[in-house]
Design a protein around this motif. Sequence first.
Motif, PDB file in Angstrom:
ATOM      1  N   SER A  14       0.282  -1.642   0.105  1.00  0.00           N
ATOM      2  CA  SER A  14       0.058   0.094   0.100  1.00  0.00           C
ATOM      3  C   SER A  14       0.674   1.423   0.037  1.00  0.00           C
ATOM      4  N   GLU A  15       1.833   1.672   0.548  1.00  0.00           N
ATOM      5  CA  GLU A  15       2.477   2.617   0.723  1.00  0.00           C
ATOM      6  C   GLU A  15       3.771   2.656  -0.309  1.00  0.00           C
ATOM      7  N   PHE A  16       4.023   1.534  -1.168  1.00  0.00           N
ATOM      8  CA  PHE A  16       4.946   2.179  -1.950  1.00  0.00           C
ATOM      9  C   PHE A  16       4.900   2.415  -2.852  1.00  0.00           C
ATOM     10  N   LEU A  17       3.158   2.426  -2.692  1.00  0.00           N
ATOM     11  CA  LEU A  17       2.034   2.217  -4.244  1.00  0.00           C
ATOM     12  C   LEU A  17       1.911   3.936  -4.363  1.00  0.00           C
ATOM     13  N   ARG A  18       1.417   4.408  -3.549  1.00  0.00           N
ATOM     14  CA  ARG A  18       1.127   5.308  -2.495  1.00  0.00           C
ATOM     15  C   ARG A  18       1.778   6.532  -2.557  1.00  0.00           C
ATOM     16  N   THR A  19       3.029   6.393  -2.368  1.00  0.00           N
ATOM     17  CA  THR A  19       4.726   6.487  -2.608  1.00  0.00           C
ATOM     18  C   THR A  19       4.831   7.085  -3.988  1.00  0.00           C
ATOM     19  N   ARG A  20       4.841   5.705  -4.712  1.00  0.00           N
ATOM     20  CA  ARG A  20       5.362   6.092  -6.047  1.00  0.00           C
ATOM     21  C   ARG A  20       4.634   6.946  -6.935  1.00  0.00           C
ATOM     22  N   ARG A  21       3.141   6.415  -6.670  1.00  0.00           N
ATOM     23  CA  ARG A  21       1.901   7.122  -6.982  1.00  0.00           C
ATOM     24  C   ARG A  21       2.117   9.403  -6.685  1.00  0.00           C
ATOM     25  N   ALA A  22       2.586   9.060  -5.638  1.00  0.00           N
ATOM     26  CA  ALA A  22       2.446  10.435  -5.346  1.00  0.00           C
ATOM     27  C   ALA A  22       3.486  11.215  -5.798  1.00  0.00           C
ATOM     28  N   ARG A  23       4.668  11.034  -6.428  1.00  0.00           N
ATOM     29  CA  ARG A  23       5.693  11.626  -6.663  1.00  0.00           C
ATOM     30  C   ARG A  23       5.467  11.731  -8.015  1.00  0.00           C
ATOM     31  N   LEU A  24       4.914  11.351  -8.819  1.00  0.00           N
ATOM     32  CA  LEU A  24       4.356  11.769 -10.490  1.00  0.00           C
ATOM     33  C   LEU A  24       3.325  13.278 -10.771  1.00  0.00           C
ATOM     34  N   GLN A  25       3.361  13.500 -12.088  1.00  0.00           N
ATOM     35  CA  GLN A  25       2.477  14.637 -10.831  1.00  0.00           C
ATOM     36  C   GLN A  25       1.773  14.566 -13.230  1.00  0.00           C
ATOM     37  N   PRO A  26       0.502  15.048 -13.263  1.00  0.00           N
ATOM     38  CA  PRO A  26       0.172  14.552 -13.935  1.00  0.00           C
ATOM     39  C   PRO A  26       0.980  15.289 -15.387  1.00  0.00           C
ATOM     40  N   GLN A  27       1.200  16.559 -16.069  1.00  0.00           N
ATOM     41  CA  GLN A  27       2.266  16.593 -16.643  1.00  0.00           C
ATOM     42  C   GLN A  27       3.367  16.224 -17.208  1.00  0.00           C
ATOM     43  N   ASP A  28       3.815  14.444 -16.120  1.00  0.00           N
ATOM     44  CA  ASP A  28       4.727  13.965 -16.195  1.00  0.00           C
ATOM     45  C   ASP A  28       4.596  12.865 -17.015  1.00  0.00           C
ATOM     46  N   VAL A  29       3.274  12.874 -17.783  1.00  0.00           N
ATOM     47  CA  VAL A  29       2.433  11.259 -18.032  1.00  0.00           C
ATOM     48  C   VAL A  29       1.375  11.769 -18.676  1.00  0.00           C
ATOM     49  N   GLY A  30       1.444  12.860 -19.623  1.00  0.00           N
ATOM     50  CA  GLY A  30       0.873  13.780 -20.922  1.00  0.00           C
ATOM     51  C   GLY A  30      -0.248  13.833 -20.836  1.00  0.00           C
ATOM     52  N   LEU A  31      -0.643  14.225 -19.075  1.00  0.00           N
ATOM     53  CA  LEU A  31      -2.407  14.196 -18.741  1.00  0.00           C
ATOM     54  C   LEU A  31      -2.452  15.741 -18.472  1.00  0.00           C
ATOM     55  N   PRO A  32      -3.714  16.521 -18.467  1.00  0.00           N
ATOM     56  CA  PRO A  32      -3.253  18.149 -18.742  1.00  0.00           C
ATOM     57  C   PRO A  32      -3.276  18.349 -16.905  1.00  0.00           C
ATOM     58  N   SER A  33      -3.076  19.269 -16.397  1.00  0.00           N
ATOM     59  CA  SER A  33      -2.709  20.269 -15.220  1.00  0.00           C
ATOM     60  C   SER A  33      -4.011  20.058 -14.790  1.00  0.00           C
ATOM     61  N   ALA A  34      -4.403  20.273 -13.635  1.00  0.00           N
ATOM     62  CA  ALA A  34      -6.206  20.838 -13.106  1.00  0.00           C
ATOM     63  C   ALA A  34      -5.219  21.558 -12.153  1.00  0.00           C
ATOM     64  N   GLY A  35      -4.383  22.588 -12.509  1.00  0.00           N
ATOM     65  CA  GLY A  35      -4.255  24.121 -12.079  1.00  0.00           C
ATOM     66  C   GLY A  35      -3.408  23.723 -10.119  1.00  0.00           C
ATOM     67  N   ARG A  36      -4.126  24.667  -9.564  1.00  0.00           N
ATOM     68  CA  ARG A  36      -3.431  24.397  -8.160  1.00  0.00           C
ATOM     69  C   ARG A  36      -4.662  23.801  -6.709  1.00  0.00           C
ATOM     70  N   HIS A  37      -5.462  23.448  -7.362  1.00  0.00           N
ATOM     71  CA  HIS A  37      -6.388  23.219  -5.978  1.00  0.00           C
ATOM     72  C   HIS A  37      -7.260  21.502  -6.359  1.00  0.00           C
ATOM     73  N   ARG A  38      -5.980  20.763  -6.904  1.00  0.00           N
ATOM     74  CA  ARG A  38      -5.614  19.299  -6.802  1.00  0.00           C
ATOM     75  C   ARG A  38      -5.677  19.307  -5.000  1.00  0.00           C
ATOM     76  N   ARG A  39      -6.312  18.178  -4.305  1.00  0.00           N
ATOM     77  CA  ARG A  39      -6.188  17.950  -3.130  1.00  0.00           C
ATOM     78  C   ARG A  39      -5.482  16.760  -2.459  1.00  0.00           C
TER      79      ARG A  39
END
Length: 294
Positions: A14-39
């Motif tokens: 659980s923690e390994f997947l969560r920490t790997r996901r947390a280090r990526l931003q949408p723009q890193d994987v070709g997704l549009p950024s949602a701006g400043r209000h990501r929770r």
Amino acid sequence: MDDNPTLDLRAELSEFLRTRRARLQPQDVGLPSAGRHRRVPGLRREELAQLAGVSVAYYTRLEQGNGRNVSSEVLDAIARALQLTDAEHAHLVQLARPTQTRRKAPAPRRQQVRPALRHLLDSMEGVPAYIGGARSDILAWNRMAAALFGDWGKMPPAERNWARLTFLNPDYRELFRNWESKASDMVSYLRLYAGRNPEDPELSALVGELSVKSEQFRKLWATHDVKEKGHGVKRMRHPLVGELTLSYETLHLPDDDGQFLSVYHAEPGSDSAQALRLLASWGTDAIRAGSEAP
């Protein structure tokens, strides 16, 4: 504390997947950024599931630690989506499918170094070299390793461990110019070993001890970073010969219970090569040749 503590593989997954996901931003994987209000930091679960081609509910169960019956194809897709390194990918598989990737742990026994390897170490004059084993225990070394790193033969056997030396011995903080990098690498190697050997009671005891005694270790352990031992460059400040820049190579010994040979060397003709020659001359009489831990 439990007499036989082990790592909780569900929590580790659980923690390994969560920490790997947390280090990526949408723009890193070709997704549009949602701006400043990501929770949440990094990618959302639904974004990761979309990239991996699985349902959000399926990925959520996996990130909650339920890797039962997950297929290799799904794990490969998630590894690609998370941009995992080869070591991280292998670690994910080991956490999610432990019964398929790991044999039953053998009964604890003393780590042995073959006589031929000890002879090899003794023949490697002029270069520091040592044999490491489980949990980065230091099992055998040559005279130059003792001259560079300190006479491990004078230490109690339990202290001949790179994790303990790195975090609990102030001399090693002074020896390594970039101690933070050394510490991060050390924890990453230990994490990788933990994924392969979660039932090792000596590992659990080591992690517990370091977590209590070192705040830096606690912080690095919580990152869940993993890394295989390999090669690189270390900058050192030796109390006798001063500054050293040494390359190192790690050679894995597949027939010897996960042991590895680490060798340090300097660029020919460099100041560091001269410093090693001086260290060898100084150490001939002052440091006895390394030996297998009693």
